[in-house]
Design a protein around this motif. Structure first.
Motif, PDB file in Angstrom:
ATOM      1  N   LYS A  59       0.861  -1.183   0.000  1.00  0.00           N
ATOM      2  CA  LYS A  59       0.000   0.000   0.000  1.00  0.00           C
ATOM      3  C   LYS A  59       0.895   1.231   0.000  1.00  0.00           C
ATOM      4  N   LEU A  60       0.312   2.370  -0.328  1.00  0.00           N
ATOM      5  CA  LEU A  60       0.948   3.659  -0.114  1.00  0.00           C
ATOM      6  C   LEU A  60       0.413   4.189   1.211  1.00  0.00           C
ATOM      7  N   ARG A  61       1.249   4.303   2.234  1.00  0.00           N
ATOM      8  CA  ARG A  61       2.471   3.591   2.478  1.00  0.00           C
ATOM      9  C   ARG A  61       2.519   3.226   3.945  1.00  0.00           C
ATOM     10  N   TYR A  62       3.135   2.132   4.311  1.00  0.00           N
ATOM     11  CA  TYR A  62       3.344   1.822   5.723  1.00  0.00           C
ATOM     12  C   TYR A  62       4.385   2.798   6.257  1.00  0.00           C
ATOM     13  N   GLN A  63       4.031   3.494   7.350  1.00  0.00           N
ATOM     14  CA  GLN A  63       4.857   4.609   7.824  1.00  0.00           C
ATOM     15  C   GLN A  63       5.871   4.207   8.885  1.00  0.00           C
ATOM     16  N   THR A  64       5.629   3.066   9.533  1.00  0.00           N
ATOM     17  CA  THR A  64       6.530   2.670  10.610  1.00  0.00           C
ATOM     18  C   THR A  64       6.767   1.168  10.577  1.00  0.00           C
ATOM     19  N   GLN A  65       7.825   0.779  11.251  1.00  0.00           N
ATOM     20  CA  GLN A  65       8.171  -0.631  11.378  1.00  0.00           C
ATOM     21  C   GLN A  65       7.053  -1.405  12.068  1.00  0.00           C
ATOM     22  N   GLU A  66       6.498  -0.843  13.115  1.00  0.00           N
ATOM     23  CA  GLU A  66       5.469  -1.552  13.871  1.00  0.00           C
ATOM     24  C   GLU A  66       4.184  -1.709  13.055  1.00  0.00           C
ATOM     25  N   GLU A  67       3.835  -0.672  12.270  1.00  0.00           N
ATOM     26  CA  GLU A  67       2.646  -0.760  11.430  1.00  0.00           C
ATOM     27  C   GLU A  67       2.788  -1.897  10.428  1.00  0.00           C
TER      28      GLU A  67
ATOM     29  N   ASP B 247       7.015   0.937   1.078  1.00  0.00           N
ATOM     30  CA  ASP B 247       6.971   1.892  -0.034  1.00  0.00           C
ATOM     31  C   ASP B 247       7.933   3.053   0.226  1.00  0.00           C
ATOM     32  N   TYR B 248       7.830   4.051  -0.633  1.00  0.00           N
ATOM     33  CA  TYR B 248       8.780   5.165  -0.655  1.00  0.00           C
ATOM     34  C   TYR B 248       8.763   5.998   0.629  1.00  0.00           C
ATOM     35  N   PHE B 249       9.775   6.857   0.739  1.00  0.00           N
ATOM     36  CA  PHE B 249       9.955   7.794   1.835  1.00  0.00           C
ATOM     37  C   PHE B 249      10.045   7.105   3.195  1.00  0.00           C
ATOM     38  N   HIS B 250      10.617   5.905   3.172  1.00  0.00           N
ATOM     39  CA  HIS B 250      11.057   5.278   4.423  1.00  0.00           C
ATOM     40  C   HIS B 250      12.494   5.695   4.718  1.00  0.00           C
ATOM     41  N   TRP B 251      13.055   6.548   3.834  1.00  0.00           N
ATOM     42  CA  TRP B 251      14.433   7.017   3.953  1.00  0.00           C
ATOM     43  C   TRP B 251      14.454   8.436   4.537  1.00  0.00           C
TER      44      TRP B 251
ATOM     45  N   ASP C  50      11.308   1.943  -8.341  1.00  0.00           N
ATOM     46  CA  ASP C  50      10.247   2.861  -8.763  1.00  0.00           C
ATOM     47  C   ASP C  50      10.838   4.003  -9.595  1.00  0.00           C
ATOM     48  N   GLU C  51       9.938   4.777 -10.214  1.00  0.00           N
ATOM     49  CA  GLU C  51      10.344   5.958 -10.986  1.00  0.00           C
ATOM     50  C   GLU C  51      11.312   5.588 -12.119  1.00  0.00           C
TER      51      GLU C  51
END
Length: 667
Positions: free
Chosen positions: A245-253, A274-278, A382-383
């Motif tokens: 999915k866009l996007r899982y935001q945390t490790q626990e989620e 997904d993206y922006f885990h960086w 991606d991209e």
């Protein structure tokens, strides 16, 4: 000096500034190159594989020359007109030329149109057009994925360039019995017109194409795979279900979702970050604020039997810790004018230059250290087009040359970045998810998905055509965002119907993957790193209501039941280049009606799928091809091939048939 000559196994034509080479390139195949440069360019582009040496039969006379390689023959007149034939002397392609050089020729005309037109670019190279006489009854398939509903591309105009949800893979298969590769990564267009077929490159040094003759689509497809490469063997985790999915935001989620799948005893092979885990684009590592212990997360997932896939973006933010070093070393794409910015999403960024081998090594080394060495063995690249905020193709310049000349090779080189690195680490069965491809991408383990598409039945219909044409273009691994990407509220009954129908269809795609940006967006979590890139609503199989959940469970089990069968399809793709999703005519080329059906397909050789592609549809017509009897999977009714029947399609059942006698387990 004669305009014709023979150089070894090659027929050469010279007239004025043009040098033209015709030579065998694999069984029943020819490669044709022409240039007005001082020397013939040496790049092989997509034709990278070693080929079986074939002895050509070359005949030169006063008025023409010919070269024959098995089932294909090319003739060229002393005025330069070329015609290609099969072994029955039937015309496959005939150059469209209109001039008065030969007053007795059937093409004698005052129009003065060249077949191979090199139009000089002032102070530079050439704008190129190649023209063929068009057979109006021809059918054409392949060419990659375009967001349009037509499987047969005759009469279609296509941009030879990549965009988000558009992948130009310039290999076409004709109903006349040939396959044609436009072996040129330049930006351009092709028009499969009723009167003329025109291939066009905006800027190039060379005309380069490969053509093969075959009696069946399978013979043509396999010849193409022999010269451009075949997919690796799909790893076991590619055979089952992928949750995204866009996007899982945390490790626990993310871990809570994986645990829930296991708690519910639902099949799952891959889960995706997904993206922006960086921290910042161009750093290729976990942001420890939200992903505090990646090693423990990966270990827990592996204990559950789930592979973790992480998103990679090629963009490098000016604020990235790697930006200055990459700029100093020439690892970034350049712009010919204006500010050096390719995308402005969540920051001012420019892409790494995947055509530069040193840049490829640099990016892989970062990914290896921060992901691969931790146990992550599958990447979401991606991209991959690459996507630009503004598609000014003439503004970007790569290590290998201007974007307008070589830019279409970018997604293949992006895939190669990770494939080569993983191969060097000893991994054999490699698959990475990419949003784009070019000819030859398949050999780098590219699983192509159809990009950021709309959540609608209209869009779903486009994906059926896109997936089948990707297979015909030599890319056997294809998938979509089940449910579409843009939009879709899990509580909306209309979206739930779409999701279910797409889930049913996705069960029979090469890879079954649930993804999307569901609405409404969730509140921002955190304030640093990628926090401003919000998460969409829930997108797990239990997120769409109880009825949809029960149906999804059924199809998850169907996919699991087919695992051994799907594995054999992946072996066939690996060994021969066979599409996993096949057009009906690919499997039944002698059935004329099969060439006309555009909304059904075969999953392998034994299963016929007729997806439901319209809202509120509860029955549909299904054509059963000649050559076998068919068993309705849901009712077990046995039916003769060669007929169109009306099939009930309640919301829980996709029309589904298998060959009589097939032992594949579905239910």
């Amino acid at each position: 000096m004669s305009i014709f000559s023979m150089e070894g196994n090659r027929l050469v034509f010279r007239y004025d500034a043009e040098k033209l080479w015709i030579e065998p390139w694999g069984v029943n195949s020819l490669r044709i190159r022409s240039t007005k440069m001082a020397e013939m360019p040496v790049e092989n582009w997509a034709l990278s594989e070693p080929v079986k040496e074939c002895k050509a039969d070359i005949v030169i006379t006063d008025k023409q020359a010919s070269i024959t390689n098995g089932k294909i023959k090319a003739t060229i007149s002393n005025y330069g007109r070329m015609t290609l034939y099969n072994q029955k002397d039937e015309v496959l392609l005939d150059e469209y030329i209109r001039n008065r050089l030969d007053l007795k020729a059937d093409y004698c005309s005052a129009l003065e149109i060249e077949a191979r037109e090199f139009r000089p670019i002032l102070g530079g190279d050439y704008e190129l057009s190649l023209r063929f006489v068009s057979n109006p009854n021809e059918r054409i398939y392949g060419m990659g994925q375009y967001q349009q509903p037509y499987l047969n591309l005759k009469g279609v105009d296509l941009e030879l360039a990549h965009r988000n949800s558009q992948a130009s893979v310039p290999f076409a298969v004709s109903s006349l019995g040939y396959g044609f590769l436009w072996n040129n990564p330049a930006v351009g267009r092709v028009t499969f017109g009723k009167n003329i077929t025109t291939w066009h490159a905006v800027s190039t040094k060379i005309l380069d194409y490969w053509i093969t003759a075959g009696d069946t689509p399978a013979e043509i497809e396999e010849a193409y795979a022999d010269v451009t490469g075949k997919v690796p063997m799909m790893p076991e985790y590619g055979l089952g279900f992928w949750q995204c999915k866009l996007r899982y935001q945390t490790q626990e989620e993310l871990l809570s979702v994986a645990r829930e799948y296991k708690k519910r005893n639902l099949p799952i092979d891959v889960i995706v970050i997904d993206y922006f885990h960086w921290p910042t684009q161009g750093e290729w590592k976990f942001d420890l604020t939200y992903w505090p212990d990646p090693d423990a997360m990966i270990a827990e997932l592996k204990e559950m039997g789930i592979e973790l896939m992480v998103s990679i973006w090629p963009t490098v933010d000016y604020r990235s810790e790697n930006f200055q070093e990459m700029k100093e070393n020439g690892y970034l794409i350049r712009t010919d004018r204006g500010f050096r910015i390719g995308m402005d999403y969540q920051g001012n960024t420019i892409h790494y230059d995947a055509t530069n081998p040193d840049a490829r090594k640099y990016v892989w080394d970062k990914a290896k250290k921060n992901y691969y060495d931790k146990g992550i063995k599958v990447f979401w690249l991606d991209e991959a087009e690459p996507e630009y905020s503004v598609y000014d193709f003439d503004n970007y310049r790569y290590h290998l040359g201007p974007n307008v000349q070589i830019g279409n090779i970018y997604p293949a080189m992006y895939a190669k970045t990770f494939f080569d690195g993983m191969k060097q680490e000893g991994q054999e069965d490699i698959v990475n998810l990419l949003r784009c491809a070019w000819a030859g991408s398949q050999k780098y383990g590219a699983l192509v998905w159809s990009g950021d598409i709309h959540s609608s039945f209209f869009s779903m219909r486009n994906q059926v055509a896109a997936g089948l044409n990707m297979g015909m273009a030599g890319i056997p691994w294809f998938t979509t965002d089940i449910g579409g990407f843009h939009g879709g509220n899990p509580d909306d009954p209309e979206f739930r119907e779409l999701l279910v129908r797409w889930f049913e269809y996705g069960t029979f795609c090469p890879v079954m993957r649930l993804h999307g940006e569901r609405q409404p967006m969730k509140p921002q979590y955190g304030t640093t790193g990628g926090a401003t890139c919000l998460s969409g609503a829930d997108n797990e199989v239990w997120s769409f209501g109880e009825e949809a959940y029960e149906i999804c469970k059924t199809y998850l089990q169907i996919r699991e039941n087919m695992r051994s069968y799907t594995r054999t399809l992946m072996e066939e793709a690996h060994k021969k280049g066979t599409p996993v999703m096949k057009t009906l005519f690919y499997q039944f080329p002698e059935d004329e009606k099969a060439w006309e059906v555009e909304d059904e397909f075969c999953f392998g050789s034994d299963i016929l799928v007729a997806p439901v592609l319209y809202e509120n549809m509860r029955s549909r017509d299904v054509y059963l091809p000649v050559g076998t009897r068919w068993v309705n999977v849901w009712t077990e009714e046995v039916l003769d091939g060669g007929q169109t029947i009306s099939v009930e399609a309640p919301i829980s059942k996709i029309p589904l048939f298998k060959r009589e006698g097939s032992k594949v387990k579905i239910l």
